[in-house]
Write an enzyme that holds these catalytic residues in place. Structure first.
Site, PDB file in Angstrom:
ATOM      1  N   ASP A 212     -42.561  16.019  32.496  1.00  0.00           N
ATOM      2  CA  ASP A 212     -42.462  16.638  31.177  1.00  0.00           C
ATOM      3  C   ASP A 212     -41.341  17.678  31.214  1.00  0.00           C
ATOM      4  OD1 ASP A 212     -44.155  17.051  28.479  1.00  0.00           O
ATOM      5  OD2 ASP A 212     -43.406  18.991  29.161  1.00  0.00           O
ATOM      6  N   ASN A 220     -34.855  22.076  21.108  1.00  0.00           N
ATOM      7  CA  ASN A 220     -34.659  21.475  19.779  1.00  0.00           C
ATOM      8  C   ASN A 220     -34.505  22.537  18.691  1.00  0.00           C
ATOM      9  OD1 ASN A 220     -34.484  18.699  20.063  1.00  0.00           O
ATOM     10  ND2 ASN A 220     -36.681  18.372  19.970  1.00  0.00           N
ATOM     11  N   ASP A 229     -31.535  15.389  22.041  1.00  0.00           N
ATOM     12  CA  ASP A 229     -31.360  13.987  22.422  1.00  0.00           C
ATOM     13  C   ASP A 229     -30.448  13.847  23.642  1.00  0.00           C
ATOM     14  OD1 ASP A 229     -32.993  13.151  20.428  1.00  0.00           O
ATOM     15  OD2 ASP A 229     -31.438  12.343  19.131  1.00  0.00           O
ATOM     16  N   GLU A 255     -40.890  14.044  25.083  1.00  0.00           N
ATOM     17  CA  GLU A 255     -40.101  14.526  26.223  1.00  0.00           C
ATOM     18  C   GLU A 255     -40.766  14.206  27.557  1.00  0.00           C
ATOM     19  OE1 GLU A 255     -42.496  18.172  24.745  1.00  0.00           O
ATOM     20  OE2 GLU A 255     -41.649  16.323  23.944  1.00  0.00           O
TER      21      GLU A 255
END
Length: 340
Positions: A212, A220, A229, A255
């Site tokens: 993770d 973000n 991304d 993620e």
């Protein structure tokens, strides 16, 4: 010459059928095509891949068969079609994230403009100093550069564009149900993972690594979805490059990533995870739009070994428990800790 080719075809076919029976492979067209190519030794890479899997006594799932078929047997037209579809999917995903980021920038720009205009109005009323006026101008210039010419009318156009992109994304998500790969990262997807885990769970000494990315929501929110991304793509590339001993990386969701490590003890899987952790620490991604470079990326890892009596779900839960512990202990670490 034709008779010779026909004789070879019959010979390869006669060798193919026993292979299917020996390895308990269903007699369906794609399996015939794949193992006929193997028997005919037309692709050295295919033979090396299958020989390695057979030597390791690894099962060949339906998804793995499709993957090998696409890589080593499918004709160029089939491959071009798959590559085109993958490119279109990636483009739509990136465009969608760009729209979200631009809308956010537009709203912020409007708010800043309103504030600055109010402050500039104070110049005549309150007699601000030259330095205070210049500070206001610098803020306006900075915000104008960030928005890159976007205007309030563009925000209205974005609303329409976002609706259309949302429709395309829904269509892509439906088509992805039958696909093997994640459009953004290029890794095998969750559907592929579930099937591989199910067939590998019947083998001894199988481990699972769950990964993770740390503080990904902050990335973000602070740097935008496009930068997010780029982080996902770079992380996927590092994970894939660090796979060894038959390990395979998958996009687990969001993620999160998963790595199946067949025929390996917990200590070996943990070493692989540690190699991956260090590789992700070295990531630096650059946003071509802004030239911004983002570093300081890290990930947490949870590793679990398939025990007698466990099923795939129990293995996922065990790895997830270790991942949870890694997060609680400060992130950027592999759990369980190595034993001395």
């Amino acid at each position: 010459m034709k008779n010779h080719d026909l004789e070879n075809s019959f010979k390869h076919l006669k060798n193919t059928i026993p292979l299917l029976l020996k390895h308990k492979i269903p007699a369906v067209p794609i399996n015939y095509a794949l193992w006929y190519t193997y028997a005919s030794k037309e692709s050295e890479s295919l033979n090396e891949t299958l020989d390695d899997a057979l030597q390791r006594n690894l099962p060949i799932s339906d998804s793995k068969t499709k993957d090998l078929y696409r890589k080593y047997v499918a004709d160029e037209q089939d491959i071009d079609t798959w590559d085109l579809r993958h490119s279109l999917e990636s483009m739509v995903i990136e465009l969608s994230q760009s729209v979200q980021d631009t809308r956010s920038e537009t709203r912020n720009f409007k708010s800043t403009m309103d504030t600055c205009m109010d402050d500039l109005a104070k110049v005549e009323r309150e007699g601000l100093s030259m330095e205070e006026v210049m500070d206001l101008v610098r803020t306006l210039v900075s915000q104008t550069k960030q928005i890159r010419g976007s205007t309030l009318s563009f925000s209205t156009a974005l609303n329409d564009a976002e609706k259309e992109i949302s429709r395309l994304k829904n269509q892509l998500e439906q088509s992805q149900q039958a696909a093997l790969y994640d459009a953004l990262t290029g890794l095998c997807n969750r559907r592929y993972f579930d099937e591989e885990l199910a067939v590998n769970a019947m083998q001894p000494n199988m481990c699972l690594i769950l990964v993770d990315l740390d503080n990904f929501k902050t990335i973000n929110d602070t740097h935008g979805h496009v930068m997010g991304d780029l982080v996902l793509k770079a992380s996927a590339k590092k994970l894939q490059a660090a796979c060894r001993d038959g390990a395979q990386a998958f996009r687990f969701g969001g993620e999160e990533f998963a790595i199946i490590v067949p025929n390996s003890k917990l200590s070996v899987a943990r070493q692989i995870a540690e190699t991956m952790r260090r590789a992700i620490e070295k990531i630096g991604v650059r946003d071509k739009r802004t030239s911004e470079v983002l570093g300081g990326i890290s990930a947490s890892f949870g590793v679990a070994e398939m025990k007698k009596g466990m099923n795939p779900l129990a293995l996922i839960q065990a790895a997830d428990k270790q991942l949870y512990d890694a997060k609680n202990l400060g992130r950027n670490r592999v759990m369980p800790m190595a034993t001395s």
